[in-house]
Write a protein that holds these residues in place. Structure first.
Motif, PDB file in Angstrom:
ATOM      1  N   ARG A 210       0.789  -1.339  -0.004  1.00 13.24           N
ATOM      2  CA  ARG A 210      -0.113  -0.078  -0.013  1.00 13.24           C
ATOM      3  C   ARG A 210       0.916   1.307   0.225  1.00 13.24           C
ATOM      4  O   ARG A 210       0.457   2.200   0.592  1.00 13.24           O
ATOM      5  CB  ARG A 210      -1.073   0.015   1.378  1.00 13.24           C
ATOM      6  N   GLY A 211       2.033   1.270  -0.593  1.00  7.80           N
ATOM      7  CA  GLY A 211       2.822   2.384  -0.724  1.00  7.80           C
ATOM      8  C   GLY A 211       4.003   2.478   0.122  1.00  7.80           C
ATOM      9  O   GLY A 211       4.923   3.333   0.009  1.00  7.80           O
ATOM     10  N   LEU A 212       3.906   1.686   1.291  1.00  8.15           N
ATOM     11  CA  LEU A 212       5.075   1.813   2.423  1.00  8.15           C
ATOM     12  C   LEU A 212       6.263   1.654   1.858  1.00  8.15           C
ATOM     13  O   LEU A 212       7.036   2.296   1.901  1.00  8.15           O
ATOM     14  CB  LEU A 212       4.648   0.779   3.332  1.00  8.15           C
ATOM     15  N   LEU A 213       6.430   0.869   0.689  1.00  5.19           N
ATOM     16  CA  LEU A 213       7.760   0.519  -0.049  1.00  5.19           C
ATOM     17  C   LEU A 213       8.006   1.174  -1.027  1.00  5.19           C
ATOM     18  O   LEU A 213       8.937   0.952  -1.818  1.00  5.19           O
ATOM     19  CB  LEU A 213       7.974  -1.169  -0.162  1.00  5.19           C
ATOM     20  N   SER A 214       7.304   2.246  -1.440  1.00  3.53           N
ATOM     21  CA  SER A 214       7.490   3.100  -2.126  1.00  3.53           C
ATOM     22  C   SER A 214       8.843   4.004  -1.881  1.00  3.53           C
ATOM     23  O   SER A 214       9.418   4.630  -2.774  1.00  3.53           O
ATOM     24  CB  SER A 214       6.438   4.005  -2.788  1.00  3.53           C
ATOM     25  N   GLY A 215       8.948   4.292  -0.459  1.00  7.68           N
ATOM     26  CA  GLY A 215       9.918   5.023  -0.173  1.00  7.68           C
ATOM     27  C   GLY A 215       9.672   6.655  -0.119  1.00  7.68           C
ATOM     28  O   GLY A 215      10.375   7.523   0.033  1.00  7.68           O
ATOM     29  N   LYS A 216       8.285   6.842  -0.315  1.00  3.22           N
ATOM     30  CA  LYS A 216       7.726   8.337  -0.313  1.00  3.22           C
ATOM     31  C   LYS A 216       6.871   8.782   0.810  1.00  3.22           C
ATOM     32  O   LYS A 216       6.615   9.981   0.576  1.00  3.22           O
ATOM     33  CB  LYS A 216       7.094   8.377  -1.939  1.00  3.22           C
ATOM     34  N   MET A 217       7.021   7.944   1.653  1.00  2.00           N
ATOM     35  CA  MET A 217       5.951   8.392   2.862  1.00  2.00           C
ATOM     36  C   MET A 217       6.679   8.738   4.158  1.00  2.00           C
ATOM     37  O   MET A 217       8.095   8.484   4.215  1.00  2.00           O
ATOM     38  CB  MET A 217       5.093   7.107   3.213  1.00  2.00           C
ATOM     39  N   ASN A 218       6.328   9.648   4.959  1.00  2.00           N
ATOM     40  CA  ASN A 218       6.914   9.854   6.118  1.00  2.00           C
ATOM     41  C   ASN A 218       5.880  10.061   7.355  1.00  2.00           C
ATOM     42  O   ASN A 218       4.624   9.898   6.931  1.00  2.00           O
ATOM     43  CB  ASN A 218       7.558  11.195   5.922  1.00  2.00           C
ATOM     44  N   ALA A 219       6.449  10.553   8.512  1.00  2.00           N
ATOM     45  CA  ALA A 219       5.439  10.253   9.574  1.00  2.00           C
ATOM     46  C   ALA A 219       4.347  11.452   9.428  1.00  2.00           C
ATOM     47  O   ALA A 219       3.199  11.039  10.209  1.00  2.00           O
ATOM     48  CB  ALA A 219       6.529  10.645  10.843  1.00  2.00           C
ATOM     49  N   ASP A 220       4.417  12.232   8.583  1.00  2.00           N
ATOM     50  CA  ASP A 220       3.456  13.273   8.427  1.00  2.00           C
ATOM     51  C   ASP A 220       2.234  12.794   7.416  1.00  2.00           C
ATOM     52  O   ASP A 220       1.412  13.550   7.161  1.00  2.00           O
ATOM     53  CB  ASP A 220       4.006  14.531   8.124  1.00  2.00           C
ATOM     54  N   SER A 221       2.584  11.676   6.874  1.00  2.00           N
ATOM     55  CA  SER A 221       1.687  11.225   5.703  1.00  2.00           C
ATOM     56  C   SER A 221       0.163  11.009   6.020  1.00  2.00           C
ATOM     57  O   SER A 221       0.274  10.605   7.375  1.00  2.00           O
ATOM     58  CB  SER A 221       2.259   9.945   5.161  1.00  2.00           C
ATOM     59  N   LYS A 222      -0.739  11.740   5.447  1.00  2.00           N
ATOM     60  CA  LYS A 222      -2.183  11.458   6.002  1.00  2.00           C
ATOM     61  C   LYS A 222      -2.846  10.535   4.887  1.00  2.00           C
ATOM     62  O   LYS A 222      -2.889  10.789   4.036  1.00  2.00           O
ATOM     63  CB  LYS A 222      -2.942  12.767   6.189  1.00  2.00           C
ATOM     64  N   PHE A 223      -3.979  10.009   5.357  1.00  2.00           N
ATOM     65  CA  PHE A 223      -5.013   9.131   4.716  1.00  2.00           C
ATOM     66  C   PHE A 223      -6.422   9.436   4.705  1.00  2.00           C
ATOM     67  O   PHE A 223      -6.648   9.526   6.003  1.00  2.00           O
ATOM     68  CB  PHE A 223      -4.584   7.635   4.843  1.00  2.00           C
ATOM     69  N   GLY A 224      -7.073   9.593   3.899  1.00  2.00           N
ATOM     70  CA  GLY A 224      -8.523  10.219   3.848  1.00  2.00           C
ATOM     71  C   GLY A 224      -9.366   8.941   4.243  1.00  2.00           C
ATOM     72  O   GLY A 224      -8.972   7.889   4.237  1.00  2.00           O
ATOM     73  N   LYS A 225     -10.547   9.122   4.719  1.00  2.00           N
ATOM     74  CA  LYS A 225     -11.466   8.104   5.100  1.00  2.00           C
ATOM     75  C   LYS A 225     -11.916   7.254   3.966  1.00  2.00           C
ATOM     76  O   LYS A 225     -12.075   5.810   4.337  1.00  2.00           O
ATOM     77  CB  LYS A 225     -12.925   8.808   5.498  1.00  2.00           C
ATOM     78  N   ASP A 226     -11.802   7.516   2.848  1.00  2.00           N
ATOM     79  CA  ASP A 226     -11.745   6.709   1.646  1.00  2.00           C
ATOM     80  C   ASP A 226     -10.641   5.913   1.225  1.00  2.00           C
ATOM     81  O   ASP A 226     -10.703   5.497   0.011  1.00  2.00           O
ATOM     82  CB  ASP A 226     -12.626   7.363   0.371  1.00  2.00           C
ATOM     83  N   ASP A 227      -9.474   6.068   1.825  1.00  2.00           N
ATOM     84  CA  ASP A 227      -8.329   5.505   1.569  1.00  2.00           C
ATOM     85  C   ASP A 227      -8.326   4.056   2.381  1.00  2.00           C
ATOM     86  O   ASP A 227      -8.336   4.072   3.627  1.00  2.00           O
ATOM     87  CB  ASP A 227      -7.224   6.469   1.882  1.00  2.00           C
ATOM     88  N   LEU A 228      -7.873   3.225   1.815  1.00  2.00           N
ATOM     89  CA  LEU A 228      -7.614   1.894   2.436  1.00  2.00           C
ATOM     90  C   LEU A 228      -6.753   1.874   3.463  1.00  2.00           C
ATOM     91  O   LEU A 228      -7.063   1.232   4.622  1.00  2.00           O
ATOM     92  CB  LEU A 228      -7.128   1.027   1.531  1.00  2.00           C
ATOM     93  N   ARG A 229      -5.874   2.814   3.583  1.00  2.00           N
ATOM     94  CA  ARG A 229      -4.568   2.784   4.555  1.00  2.00           C
ATOM     95  C   ARG A 229      -5.270   3.437   5.947  1.00  2.00           C
ATOM     96  O   ARG A 229      -4.471   3.253   6.860  1.00  2.00           O
ATOM     97  CB  ARG A 229      -3.520   3.544   4.030  1.00  2.00           C
ATOM     98  N   SER A 230      -6.344   4.109   5.716  1.00  2.00           N
ATOM     99  CA  SER A 230      -7.034   4.695   7.138  1.00  2.00           C
ATOM    100  C   SER A 230      -7.266   3.384   7.977  1.00  2.00           C
ATOM    101  O   SER A 230      -7.503   3.763   9.207  1.00  2.00           O
ATOM    102  CB  SER A 230      -8.004   5.526   6.853  1.00  2.00           C
ATOM    103  N   SER A 231      -7.520   2.264   7.556  1.00  2.00           N
ATOM    104  CA  SER A 231      -8.068   1.084   8.329  1.00  2.00           C
ATOM    105  C   SER A 231      -6.800   0.065   8.262  1.00  2.00           C
ATOM    106  O   SER A 231      -7.117  -0.919   8.959  1.00  2.00           O
ATOM    107  CB  SER A 231      -9.090   0.509   7.884  1.00  2.00           C
ATOM    108  N   ASP A 232      -5.719   0.267   7.884  1.00  2.00           N
ATOM    109  CA  ASP A 232      -4.644  -0.647   7.866  1.00  2.00           C
ATOM    110  C   ASP A 232      -3.857  -0.446   9.031  1.00  2.00           C
ATOM    111  O   ASP A 232      -3.333   0.757   9.354  1.00  2.00           O
ATOM    112  CB  ASP A 232      -3.712  -0.628   6.577  1.00  2.00           C
TER     113      ASP A 232
END
Length: 328
Positions: A210-232
């Motif tokens: 889910r993008g974790l291994l893209s190398g483009k995320m950081n501690a400030d990354s946010k995910f909306g309610k319609d984003d799968l990662r909000s429940s991961d």
């Protein structure tokens, strides 16, 4: 197909499949912030131009929308493309549930053929096992569809070893599709050895977690309610910080090869067995870097170092269980 992308034969298919395939869950829009058809079609075209010839989709991805977009995108190039889709899930009022009743399976194939604008599905896969219908019965229906020429090869997704045995007792199985990536490795206990033993090709979904291994995320990354990662659970603190630490440490292994973390994540899957990595994308830029994952391998030392990083940085790993649809 571009020589830089490796290929693998899947029994029943007319030509070898690229070992990197395009995953189209995000293209459907559902749970990914809505569709963007113009970019989606450009993404499919970019993937084909880069040498990817296997496209994996499913009816439930946007409730038919992903298949429609893929069908439109491959018009004029169909005979050079392997189309893989799925069946066995139904939905009502936006709620997804398992449904492998015979009449539903046959209707799904007909609906997928129309949406994909094709006369055959190269690889049909049972998306999730349905406890209300025996695996053997499902296998018999799919085998009948194969003999009718509507589908060319059979696969399953999210099945246990026991369920794989049940299916293979009634029909030839060519491929399996489990979740598999550097952070989700449960299939190494049984599913992957089973695939090697029985000459099955494993289409690994979620290779970038889910993008974790893209190398483009950081501690400030946010995910909306319609984003799968909000429940991961992986994207909730304190676990999110642990996974991000592992990402940073894995970059050191990638750097040693002069590669990106994304290329390392894909290469790791390709080096684990008879595997295909399903590279999910919804914009052309997200498919760039495919070539970087091909033409090299990780050493045994690299593999050991990767295992050490994961053990050290992630003391309480979690799998992808949260994604399973209800049994009923």
């Amino acid at each position: 197909m571009a020589e830089s992308i490796e290929s693998i034969s899947i029994p029943g298919l007319p030509f070898p499949a690229s070992r990197i395939a395009l995953g189209t869950w995000a293209i459907g829009g559902w749970m990914w912030g809505g569709p963007d058809d113009d970019n989606a079609i450009k993404t499919v075209h970019e993937a084909l131009d880069l040498g990817i010839n296997l496209i994996d989709t499913a009816p439930v991805y946007g409730f038919g929308h992903s298949e429609e977009v893929v069908g439109k995108a491959v018009e004029g190039r169909r005979n050079k493309v392997l189309l893989a889709t799925k069946l066995g899930l139904n939905w009502k009022d936006g709620k997804v549930f398992r449904d492998s009743h015979p009449e539903r399976l046959r209707q799904e194939v007909e609906d997928s053929l129309k949406r994909l604008r094709t006369d055959r599905i190269d690889l049909i896969q049972v998306h999730w096992p349905d406890p209300k219908v025996s695996i053997g019965e499902v296998a018999k229906i799919l085998e009948a569809l194969r003999k009718e020429g509507k589908v060319l090869a059979l696969g399953v997704s999210n099945f246990s070893v026991a369920q794989l045995d049940e299916f293979r007792a009634e029909a030839p199985l060519a491929a399996i599709q489990p979740p598999y990536n550097l952070f989700e490795r449960e299939i190494e206990k049984d599913i992957l050895p089973y695939a090697k033993k029985h000459d099955l090709v494993a289409l690994a979904y979620g290779p970038l977690c889910r993008g974790l291994l893209s190398g483009k995320m950081n501690a400030d990354s946010k995910f909306g309610k319609d984003d799968l990662r909000s429940s991961d659970p992986k994207f909730q603190q304190p676990r999110f910080g642990q996974y991000l630490k592992a990402v940073d440490d894995l970059k050191t292994v990638a750097d040693r090869h002069g590669k990106s973390l994304l290329a390392l994540a894909i290469r790791w899957i390709l080096d684990r067995g008879p595997t295909i990595a399903l590279w999910g994308a919804r914009r052309p830029a997200q498919i760039s870097g495919v070539d970087e994952a091909s033409g090299w391998s990780l050493s045994e030392q690299d593999m050991r170092e990767i295992d050490e990083i994961l053990t050290r940085d992630i003391p309480d790993p979690v799998g992808p269980e949260f994604m399973a649809p209800p049994d009923v």
